[in-house]
Design a protein around this motif. Structure first.
Motif, PDB file in Angstrom:
ATOM      1  N   ARG A 295       0.791  -1.161  -0.046  1.00 35.11           N
ATOM      2  CA  ARG A 295       0.130  -0.092   0.041  1.00 35.11           C
ATOM      3  C   ARG A 295       0.972   1.330  -0.012  1.00 35.11           C
ATOM      4  N   MET A 296       0.530   2.189  -0.781  1.00 33.11           N
ATOM      5  CA  MET A 296       1.082   3.487  -1.053  1.00 33.11           C
ATOM      6  C   MET A 296       2.684   3.232  -1.101  1.00 33.11           C
ATOM      7  N   PRO A 297       3.193   2.714  -1.995  1.00 33.34           N
ATOM      8  CA  PRO A 297       4.778   2.144  -2.023  1.00 33.34           C
ATOM      9  C   PRO A 297       5.447   3.427  -2.609  1.00 33.34           C
ATOM     10  N   ALA A 298       4.989   4.446  -2.655  1.00 33.90           N
ATOM     11  CA  ALA A 298       5.758   5.787  -2.915  1.00 33.90           C
ATOM     12  C   ALA A 298       6.192   6.397  -1.629  1.00 33.90           C
ATOM     13  N   GLU A 299       5.413   6.286  -0.469  1.00 39.20           N
ATOM     14  CA  GLU A 299       5.729   6.814   0.606  1.00 39.20           C
ATOM     15  C   GLU A 299       6.908   6.720   1.360  1.00 39.20           C
ATOM     16  N   ALA A 300       7.379   7.454   2.235  1.00 41.27           N
ATOM     17  CA  ALA A 300       8.671   7.556   2.638  1.00 41.27           C
ATOM     18  C   ALA A 300       9.000   6.316   3.550  1.00 41.27           C
ATOM     19  N   ASP A 301       8.017   5.946   4.300  1.00 44.75           N
ATOM     20  CA  ASP A 301       8.128   4.707   5.329  1.00 44.75           C
ATOM     21  C   ASP A 301       8.003   3.469   4.601  1.00 44.75           C
ATOM     22  N   ALA A 302       7.868   3.348   3.089  1.00 44.66           N
ATOM     23  CA  ALA A 302       7.434   2.276   2.491  1.00 44.66           C
ATOM     24  C   ALA A 302       8.198   1.008   2.879  1.00 44.66           C
ATOM     25  N   CYS A 303       9.516   0.934   3.046  1.00 43.71           N
ATOM     26  CA  CYS A 303      10.465  -0.025   3.291  1.00 43.71           C
ATOM     27  C   CYS A 303       9.832  -0.847   4.672  1.00 43.71           C
ATOM     28  N   GLU A 304       9.844   0.182   5.684  1.00 45.04           N
ATOM     29  CA  GLU A 304       9.368  -0.242   6.948  1.00 45.04           C
ATOM     30  C   GLU A 304       8.112  -1.023   6.769  1.00 45.04           C
ATOM     31  N   ARG A 305       7.144  -0.378   6.291  1.00 44.75           N
ATOM     32  CA  ARG A 305       6.091  -1.163   6.208  1.00 44.75           C
ATOM     33  C   ARG A 305       5.863  -2.515   5.523  1.00 44.75           C
ATOM     34  N   THR A 306       6.371  -2.413   4.489  1.00 44.67           N
ATOM     35  CA  THR A 306       6.588  -3.683   3.505  1.00 44.67           C
ATOM     36  C   THR A 306       7.135  -4.949   4.522  1.00 44.67           C
ATOM     37  N   TRP A 307       8.387  -4.729   5.228  1.00 41.02           N
ATOM     38  CA  TRP A 307       8.835  -5.530   6.080  1.00 41.02           C
ATOM     39  C   TRP A 307       7.971  -6.054   7.204  1.00 41.02           C
ATOM     40  N   THR A 308       7.127  -4.958   7.805  1.00 37.16           N
ATOM     41  CA  THR A 308       6.119  -5.388   8.687  1.00 37.16           C
ATOM     42  C   THR A 308       5.171  -6.109   8.176  1.00 37.16           C
ATOM     43  N   THR A 309       4.658  -5.823   7.191  1.00 30.28           N
ATOM     44  CA  THR A 309       3.503  -6.721   6.492  1.00 30.28           C
ATOM     45  C   THR A 309       3.970  -8.159   6.289  1.00 30.28           C
ATOM     46  N   PHE A 310       5.351  -8.165   5.714  1.00 31.72           N
ATOM     47  CA  PHE A 310       5.664  -9.603   5.285  1.00 31.72           C
ATOM     48  C   PHE A 310       5.936 -10.502   6.720  1.00 31.72           C
ATOM     49  N   THR A 311       6.433  -9.848   7.782  1.00 28.76           N
ATOM     50  CA  THR A 311       6.779 -10.813   8.926  1.00 28.76           C
ATOM     51  C   THR A 311       5.122 -10.979   9.252  1.00 28.76           C
ATOM     52  N   ASP A 312       4.450 -10.176   9.513  1.00 32.19           N
ATOM     53  CA  ASP A 312       3.009 -10.529   9.982  1.00 32.19           C
ATOM     54  C   ASP A 312       2.633 -11.796   9.041  1.00 32.19           C
ATOM     55  N   GLY A 313       2.825 -11.913   7.628  1.00 26.09           N
ATOM     56  CA  GLY A 313       2.393 -12.915   6.999  1.00 26.09           C
ATOM     57  C   GLY A 313       3.092 -14.230   7.374  1.00 26.09           C
ATOM     58  N   LEU A 314       4.499 -14.002   7.757  1.00 27.81           N
ATOM     59  CA  LEU A 314       5.168 -15.177   8.153  1.00 27.81           C
ATOM     60  C   LEU A 314       4.654 -16.086   9.349  1.00 27.81           C
ATOM     61  N   PHE A 315       4.008 -15.068  10.273  1.00 25.06           N
ATOM     62  CA  PHE A 315       3.533 -15.877  11.434  1.00 25.06           C
ATOM     63  C   PHE A 315       2.061 -16.525  11.018  1.00 25.06           C
ATOM     64  N   HIS A 316       1.564 -16.436   9.832  1.00 26.77           N
ATOM     65  CA  HIS A 316       0.281 -16.937   9.466  1.00 26.77           C
ATOM     66  C   HIS A 316       0.545 -17.632   8.228  1.00 26.77           C
ATOM     67  N   MET A 317       1.663 -18.171   7.917  1.00 28.87           N
ATOM     68  CA  MET A 317       2.001 -18.710   6.573  1.00 28.87           C
ATOM     69  C   MET A 317       1.611 -20.296   6.480  1.00 28.87           C
ATOM     70  N   ASP A 318       1.063 -20.675   7.721  1.00 28.66           N
ATOM     71  CA  ASP A 318       0.702 -22.317   7.502  1.00 28.66           C
ATOM     72  C   ASP A 318      -0.543 -22.661   7.108  1.00 28.66           C
ATOM     73  N   LEU A 319      -1.416 -21.548   6.696  1.00 30.59           N
ATOM     74  CA  LEU A 319      -2.566 -21.803   5.844  1.00 30.59           C
ATOM     75  C   LEU A 319      -2.387 -22.287   4.609  1.00 30.59           C
ATOM     76  N   PRO A 320      -2.727 -23.546   4.091  1.00 29.94           N
ATOM     77  CA  PRO A 320      -2.408 -24.047   2.793  1.00 29.94           C
ATOM     78  C   PRO A 320      -2.732 -22.989   1.742  1.00 29.94           C
ATOM     79  N   GLN A 321      -2.115 -23.070   0.645  1.00 31.13           N
ATOM     80  CA  GLN A 321      -2.356 -22.043  -0.434  1.00 31.13           C
ATOM     81  C   GLN A 321      -3.581 -22.167  -0.867  1.00 31.13           C
ATOM     82  N   ASP A 322      -4.208 -23.566  -1.140  1.00 30.78           N
ATOM     83  CA  ASP A 322      -5.695 -23.401  -1.778  1.00 30.78           C
ATOM     84  C   ASP A 322      -6.711 -23.009  -0.896  1.00 30.78           C
ATOM     85  N   ASP A 323      -6.473 -23.117   0.660  1.00 29.66           N
ATOM     86  CA  ASP A 323      -7.370 -22.679   1.460  1.00 29.66           C
ATOM     87  C   ASP A 323      -7.315 -21.057   1.725  1.00 29.66           C
ATOM     88  N   LEU A 324      -5.969 -20.606   1.563  1.00 21.97           N
ATOM     89  CA  LEU A 324      -6.030 -19.231   1.167  1.00 21.97           C
ATOM     90  C   LEU A 324      -6.944 -18.595   0.402  1.00 21.97           C
TER      91      LEU A 324
END
Length: 425
Positions: A295-324
């Protein structure tokens, strides 16, 4: 072997990733998108018979490389069959990757339906120094990038054992990540529905392409040339931003996509390993593709937000892809659900393996076919050097824009790795 009529007593349910590539093979049979062609560099004078014997030991050792899949009773099952020594083809000296890919594709020797998952081809070097390139063709159903590191390490060890006349080790047990239970699955589905609610598709061809059309498309590729010190600069920026280099590179890619199509809310899929410590030495397709909402990739804090979003996904990555996908995809459409862009980053060490009379090491894996509307792959090489490749289906929305996208990635990466003090100067 037809498992649909005669299921062995010892079998297991296929994993979500295995189901994904099993069904993919059926919607586009024989597509290079489902094949993996990887390379092993060999230094020294090679004995082909010893190499063939070592490769046969690796196939016998790993259940994934002698597995078969078939549906029964509403489930996709996996069972192992007796190992078959992989064929070893001889290629002309100095055969390139592209030429080897064509030769192996025409061989028809890869047959996942009968558990024949590995085909080898050897090309001697053309110089005076003895050496060769071993091409390893496998199916994505049973093989990922990290599997190639395991394969090469085991091949080197088996080669040394064959040279020394030592016995073959016992086969490994068939081990795969365990799926979540029903309660955890419901929790994960609710999480992803919230995170991905209303996410739009990436601007592009609104009426397609479908995944079948992508898999049948001819790939169009563009090399991304990073400056010699780019990898070091990315690592320094990552330390400054308290995130790994992966997040800096992913953000640069997201910003470049924004620059070319104006998207301010979209997903990028990125392959993530599902290997647990007990699976570190296993061969298999032990990964999932994690959707990262941008979201809003051109904003100044884009890198920090991208990393936060990714790490949140890691904590929830065990849902099988087809179920997701079932949980989140709420609107019809022909295009790939959730994400149409992929980002792949290969940064693991590539050690040189002592194989007795020769030495072996891997090289980065280059995708053979199309798995998304646009892909950026970045490889970290020794000395923190970076190389990259953009790929899109020929004739598609992104094929004619890859050079512009490459330039945009370079510009955005330069901005992300430039300090405030440098900008002020």
């Amino acid at each position: 072997m037809d498992l649909s009529t005669t299921l062995p007593a010892e079998r297991r349910a296929a994993t979500a990733t295995e189901r994904q590539f099993w069904f993919a093979e059926r919607i586009a049979p024989g597509s290079p998108a489902w094949r993996v062609l990887s390379t092993v560099r060999i230094e020294g004078a090679l004995d082909r018979e010893v190499l063939a014997g070592a490769a046969a030991r690796v196939v016998a050792r790993h259940p994934a490389l002698r597995s078969v899949f078939a549906p029964a009773d509403g489930e996709l099952w996996c069972a192992t069959v007796p190992p078959v020594a992989p064929p070893l083809l001889e290629l002309p000296p100095g055969t390139s990757f592209d030429a080897a890919a064509r030769e192996l594709a025409d061989s028809g020797l890869l047959d996942p339906a009968t558990g024949r998952h590995v085909v080898l081809a050897l090309a001697e070097d053309t110089g005076d120094v003895p050496g060769a390139t071993l091409y390893v063709l496998t199916h994505h159903l049973v093989y990922d990038g990290l599997s190639h590191e395991v394969f090469t390490a085991d091949l080197a060890q088996a080669h040394a054992h064959v040279v020394a006349g030592e016995p073959e080790p016992a086969p490994l047990a068939d081990r795969v990540p365990q799926p979540p239970d029903a309660a955890r699955r419901a929790e994960l589905s609710a999480h992803w529905r919230t995170v991905l609610d209303g996410v739009p598709d990436l601007p592009g061809d609104s009426d397609g392409p479908t995944q079948r059309e992508l898999a049948r498309s001819e790939p169009h590729a563009h090399v991304v040339r990073f400056p010699g010190q780019a990898g070091v600069a990315v690592r320094e920026a990552a330390r400054r931003l308290a995130c790994p280099p992966f997040a800096v590179l992913l953000t640069a890619y997201a910003q470049a996509l924004y620059d070319l199509c104006g998207a301010e809310d979209f997903c990028i899929g990125t392959p993530v390993s599902t290997r647990t410590p007990d699976l570190a030495d296993a061969i298999g397709c032990l990964l999932t593709t994690l959707p990262v909402r941008i979201r809003m990739p051109a904003e100044a804090d884009a890198c920090e937000r991208t990393w936060t979003t990714f790490t949140d996904g890691l904590f929830h990555m065990d849902l099988p892809q087809d179920d997701l996908i079932r949980a989140v995809r709420t609107r019809p459409g022909r295009r790939m659900p959730l994400y149409q862009a992929l980002f792949a980053y290969e940064s693991w060490p590539r050690p040189v393996h002592d194989a007795g009379t020769v030495r072996m090491r891997t090289e980065p894996v280059t995708p053979l076919g199309i798995q998304a509307e646009v892909l950026l792959q970045v490889n970290e090489l020794p000395g923190h050097r970076l190389d990259g490749m953009l790929q899109a289906p020929a004739g598609g929305y992104w094929a004619g824009r890859l050079a512009q996208l490459s330039d945009a990635v370079g510009r955005r990466l330069a901005l992300l790795t430039t300090t405030t003090e440098e900008i002020a100067r």
